[in-house]
Design an enzyme around this catalytic site. Structure first.
Site, PDB file in Angstrom:
ATOM      1  N   HIS A 243      88.050 130.040  61.394  1.00 42.55           N
ATOM      2  CA  HIS A 243      88.319 130.906  62.547  1.00 42.55           C
ATOM      3  C   HIS A 243      88.061 132.389  62.260  1.00 42.55           C
ATOM      4  CE1 HIS A 243      90.627 127.535  64.346  1.00 42.55           C
ATOM      5  NE2 HIS A 243      91.302 127.445  63.222  1.00 42.55           N
TER       6      HIS A 243
HETATM    7  O1  RIB Z   1      94.540 129.587  65.709  1.00 36.08           O
HETATM    8  C1  RIB Z   1      93.846 130.050  64.560  1.00 36.08           C
HETATM    9  C2  RIB Z   1      94.443 131.330  64.071  1.00 36.08           C
HETATM   10  O2  RIB Z   1      95.807 131.110  63.728  1.00 36.08           O
HETATM   11  C3  RIB Z   1      93.773 131.859  62.792  1.00 36.08           C
HETATM   12  O3  RIB Z   1      93.857 133.257  62.766  1.00 36.08           O
HETATM   13  C4  RIB Z   1      94.624 131.273  61.705  1.00 36.08           C
HETATM   14  O4  RIB Z   1      94.617 132.078  60.519  1.00 36.08           O
HETATM   15  C5  RIB Z   1      95.981 131.336  62.327  1.00 36.08           C
HETATM   16  O5  RIB Z   1      96.479 132.662  62.132  1.00 36.08           O
END
Ligand code: RIB
Ligand code: CA
Length: 313
Positions: A243
């Site tokens: 992500h």
């Molecule tokens: O939903 C994904 C996000 O939530 C990313 O930033 C992961 O590190 C968590 O913080």
């Protein structure tokens, strides 16, 4: 081209760690003014520790790391040890960092940096809950017009939620903070699950990190190995979505991403859909556009960039 000055606001988290590494591996394009930790994936005591571990791993123990908010603006903290493990950086065993935590509060660092740097030259890169950024805007509304751009990981539309059926984790944890950020009027680029779920770190991509033969490569392989088990089980996907590095990759190669400039509002009232990013993707309302909401990426290009840069460390 002038280097982009950025502050990374983060809740490490294995994917946060890779984002920080990617930024520190790209000094021609990015000047990381500081890293500010926020409670999210794991409590603040761990996210500030993890942020320092990552900066040291990258050979950048000089980067100022600040601790920020230990809970959301107005709700109890929700964490995600089930995804990231008890430490937030589970996978390899890591020693405590030696670099010091900065004395000041992260929110004050964000305010002071934006006041001291020339207007329009500092971008904020939040990759966790938006509590620190929102508090900075509440404490010092004058800084909002000085922010060059906010590039954040959070939200979802077609992919809907990952922590509830309706909401993505970063927005879910502090929807009131997200509402402040999305209503700020600041140029806003959003990397939602719609994009990050196409950035899967498959087994061969994990292997590519391991084959680098570097300590950093081995660490990234161990983190992504650990991190992927949750998403593989849940989505049956070919690997975990990486992500947070999508935000840094966008700053380095924006052409890797495509999306729409649309209206995005945050649900803060309903307990059923709290934290939902209500994205007007089809422009069915006359609500004014406020965010470039990404919908697709060139996954091969993304991982080629990641591998090339991480191999430098
Ligand atoms: O939903 C994904 C996000 O939530 C990313 O930033 C992961 O590190 C968590 O913080
Ligand atoms: Ca994160």
């Amino acid at each position: 081209m002038a280097r982009r000055k950025i502050i990374i606001d983060t809740d490490p988290g294995q994917d946060d760690a890779v984002a920080i590494l990617l930024a520190l591996a790209s000094p021609e394009e990015l000047e990381v003014l500081g890293v500010t930790a926020v409670a999210g994936n794991v409590p603040l005591a761990l996210t500030q520790r993890n942020a320092r571990i990552v900066c040291e791993l990258a050979g950048h123990a000089n980067i100022p790391v600040f601790a920020g908010s230990d809970m959301p603006l107005s709700r109890p903290l929700v964490t995600a040890e089930h995804v990231h493990g008890k430490t937030g950086l589970d996978g390899p065993t890591l020693p405590d960092p030696e670099m010091p935590l900065q004395k000041g509060h992260a929110v004050d660092f964000i305010v002071e940096t934006l006041r001291n740097e020339p207007a329009g030259t500092v971008s904020l890169v939040p990759i966790g809950p938006l509590t620190n950024v929102a508090r900075a805007f509440q404490d010092a509304p004058d800084i909002m017009q000085r922010v060059q751009e906010i590039v954040l990981m959070g939200g979802a539309y077609f992919e809907v939620g990952n922590i509830t059926p309706a909401a993505e984790f970063n927005i879910y944890v502090d929807p009131e903070a997200a509402e402040i950020v999305f209503r700020s009027g600041i140029p806003l680029t959003v990397m939602p699950l719609d994009v990050t779920h196409k950035a899967l770190v498959t087994t061969d991509r994990v292997e590519a990190f391991r084959q680098m033969g570097t300590r950093v490569g081995a660490m990234v392989a161990a983190w992504t190995d650990f991190f992927e088990r949750f998403d593989k089980e849940k989505y049956g996907s070919e690997g975990a979505p990486l992500h947070d590095p999508c935000t840094i990759a966008y700053l380095l190669e924006p052409g890797l991403f495509s999306g729409r400039y649309i209206n995005v509002e945050i649900e803060t009232e309903s307990e059923l859909t709290r934290g939902m990013t209500v994205a007007d993707w089809w422009r069915v309302t006359d609500r004014p556009a406020n965010a470039t909401f990404m919908g697709d990426l060139d996954a091969k290009g993304y991982f080629d960039l990641l591998s090339k840069r991480i191999a430098r460390l």
